[in-house]
Design a protein around this motif. Structure first.
Motif, PDB file in Angstrom:
ATOM      1  N   PRO A 144       0.940  -1.083  -0.042  1.00 59.68           N
ATOM      2  CA  PRO A 144       0.053  -0.211  -0.057  1.00 59.68           C
ATOM      3  C   PRO A 144       0.886   1.483  -0.049  1.00 59.68           C
ATOM      4  N   ASP A 145       0.394   2.418  -0.606  1.00 63.60           N
ATOM      5  CA  ASP A 145       1.155   3.599  -0.552  1.00 63.60           C
ATOM      6  C   ASP A 145       1.516   4.131   0.502  1.00 63.60           C
ATOM      7  N   GLY A 146       2.665   4.557   0.625  1.00 62.95           N
ATOM      8  CA  GLY A 146       3.026   5.402   2.038  1.00 62.95           C
ATOM      9  C   GLY A 146       3.240   4.623   3.243  1.00 62.95           C
ATOM     10  N   ILE A 147       3.671   3.216   2.655  1.00 58.68           N
ATOM     11  CA  ILE A 147       3.975   2.363   3.975  1.00 58.68           C
ATOM     12  C   ILE A 147       5.419   1.979   3.711  1.00 58.68           C
ATOM     13  N   LYS A 148       6.242   2.454   4.688  1.00 59.69           N
ATOM     14  CA  LYS A 148       7.697   2.103   4.285  1.00 59.69           C
ATOM     15  C   LYS A 148       8.120   0.929   5.156  1.00 59.69           C
ATOM     16  N   ASP A 149       7.514   0.532   6.134  1.00 58.52           N
ATOM     17  CA  ASP A 149       7.942  -0.714   7.060  1.00 58.52           C
ATOM     18  C   ASP A 149       6.538  -1.440   7.422  1.00 58.52           C
ATOM     19  N   LEU A 156      -3.110  -7.722   4.316  1.00 62.48           N
ATOM     20  CA  LEU A 156      -4.427  -8.059   4.497  1.00 62.48           C
ATOM     21  C   LEU A 156      -5.279  -7.528   3.225  1.00 62.48           C
ATOM     22  N   GLN A 157      -5.014  -8.000   2.056  1.00 60.27           N
ATOM     23  CA  GLN A 157      -5.613  -7.339   0.989  1.00 60.27           C
ATOM     24  C   GLN A 157      -6.327  -8.524   0.253  1.00 60.27           C
ATOM     25  N   PRO A 158      -7.587  -8.398  -0.065  1.00 58.46           N
ATOM     26  CA  PRO A 158      -8.203  -9.402  -0.861  1.00 58.46           C
ATOM     27  C   PRO A 158      -7.588 -10.080  -2.175  1.00 58.46           C
ATOM     28  N   GLY A 159      -7.858 -11.198  -2.472  1.00 58.93           N
ATOM     29  CA  GLY A 159      -7.214 -11.666  -3.589  1.00 58.93           C
ATOM     30  C   GLY A 159      -7.400 -11.261  -4.933  1.00 58.93           C
ATOM     31  N   THR A 160      -8.228 -10.184  -4.819  1.00 55.24           N
ATOM     32  CA  THR A 160      -8.538  -9.561  -6.296  1.00 55.24           C
ATOM     33  C   THR A 160      -7.316  -8.622  -6.578  1.00 55.24           C
ATOM     34  N   LYS A 161      -6.578  -8.427  -5.298  1.00 58.55           N
ATOM     35  CA  LYS A 161      -5.373  -7.344  -5.472  1.00 58.55           C
ATOM     36  C   LYS A 161      -4.243  -8.122  -5.779  1.00 58.55           C
ATOM     37  N   GLN A 316      -6.606 -11.864   9.264  1.00 58.19           N
ATOM     38  CA  GLN A 316      -5.394 -12.236   9.759  1.00 58.19           C
ATOM     39  C   GLN A 316      -4.532 -12.806   8.666  1.00 58.19           C
ATOM     40  N   LEU A 317      -3.238 -12.698   8.838  1.00 61.66           N
ATOM     41  CA  LEU A 317      -2.214 -13.320   8.029  1.00 61.66           C
ATOM     42  C   LEU A 317      -2.449 -14.809   7.737  1.00 61.66           C
ATOM     43  N   HIS A 318      -2.553 -15.398   8.827  1.00 61.46           N
ATOM     44  CA  HIS A 318      -2.644 -16.935   8.847  1.00 61.46           C
ATOM     45  C   HIS A 318      -4.253 -17.474   8.662  1.00 61.46           C
TER      46      HIS A 318
END
Length: 343
Positions: A144-149, A156-161, A316-318
């Motif tokens: 995502p834009d603006g995230i450096k770390d 946590l993005q849907p599979g469409t991404k 959640q990641l998992h």
């Protein structure tokens, strides 16, 4: 179902990716590099798997992953190979693996890129010691834009991404299957030359099938719509479907899905009542999303039994989800049974 590529028109993975970048504009240089690096790591994993007992990497590592599953030595080796290969190239902002609790940051001594890599380093690893096909599954997202770390929330993005997804199967030959969102293509490792030439393009899954893959040992724990569907298949010619079905079950998702991509079928790992606290067995980010993208790009369908897998918003990641994927008409039928039961 697909078109084959003859040896006289050999197209390497690198050439294929360059043409996708230059002629079709589907990818940029960083994504091209990322996929090439993942392919090289898969080649090294293939070598480790191929050595078997000679490589000293069979058996348990004596540790557990975040899901509480016993890790095999090759799980750990494969995870390290993918981390080492990808962290220094400058094309990634972070990585996440099924074998690690948290995302893996890019070390500060290396530049960062715009992509996130999510992977299951060795799917089906319970089959390693008995010489059955295993594989690597991977998914690529934009950071995502603006995230450096990036932390867990960035993933946590849907599979469409997803901008790309793929898997490697380590069997009698090593096969790399890839989608960039414009069809599905297969590359086969040439062990003599050390590259992945294109061997099939635009793979398509038949809409109808007479093969299903499911772990029948869990039948007593299934919900009613799941039992209804399987009972119909098992009834064969004398049942409501009016034809016989064959069951295939490798217990290695990557091998089962590859068979479906090759000749059709439906793969199911439903929610069951054995542990009601778990909504499913398979992981959304590491298994369900990349496989759903591949299957949809090949003309198939992929759902949780109630909704399209690629539309699920991860929390959640998992995270785990039920999985129904493969030949479109069968996936739609069993999904309809589940929706009717909850209406």
């Amino acid at each position: 179902m697909s078109s084959s590529t003859s040896s006289s028109a050999r197209i390497s993975l690198s050439r294929f990716l360059i043409e996708q970048q230059r002629e079709k504009g589907h990818i940029n240089a960083d994504l091209r590099l990322l996929i090439e690096v993942v392919a090289r790591a898969c080649k090294r994993i293939s070598i480790a798997v191929g050595k078997g007992a000679l490589g000293g990497a069979l058996g348990s590592a004596g540790t557990e992953n975040v899901q509480g599953e016993t890790q095999k030595k090759l799980d750990v080796v494969s995870n390290e190979l993918l981390l080492e290969a990808n962290e220094w190239g400058g094309h990634l902002a972070a990585l996440a693996s099924e074998e690690m609790d948290d995302p893996h940051p890019i070390p500060h001594r290396y530049p960062k890129g715009e992509y996130l890599l999510v992977f299951d380093p060795l799917d089906g690893s319970s089959n390693i010691d008995v010489n059955i096909s295993v594989g690597t599954i991977f998914s690529v997202l934009r950071c995502p834009d603006g995230i450096k770390d990036p932390d867990e929330s960035a993933f946590l993005q849907p599979g469409t991404k997803q901008v790309a997804a793929g898997y490697a199967v380590y069997g009698s030959s090593t096969v790399l299957v890839l989608t960039l969102g414009d069809g599905v293509h297969q590359f086969t490792l040439d062990r003599e030359y050390g590259d992945f030439p294109l061997t099939q393009s635009n793979l398509r899954i038949p809409e109808d099938t007479s093969e299903f893959a499911i772990n029948m040992s869990n039948i007593r724990h299934w919900e009613p719509p799941m039992r209804r569907y399987i009972d119909e298949l098992l009834a064969g010619k004398t049942g409501p479907r009016g034809r016989d079905f064959n069951m295939r079950w490798v217990a290695s998702m990557v091998a089962d899905v590859h068979r479906i991509l090759t000749r059709g079928g439906i793969f199911i790992y439903p929610r069951d009542l054995k542990d009601p606290s778990k909504p499913g067995k398979l992981r959304l980010m590491y298994e369900a999303n990349p496989m759903a993208m591949i299957v949809e790009q090949a003309g198939g369908a992929a759902t949780t039994g109630l909704q399209r897998i690629l539309d699920v918003q991860p929390t959640q990641l998992h995270q785990r989800v039920p999985v129904f994927l493969g030949s479109r008409n069968e996936v739609e039928r069993v999904t309809a049974y589940h929706r009717e039961a909850t209406a």
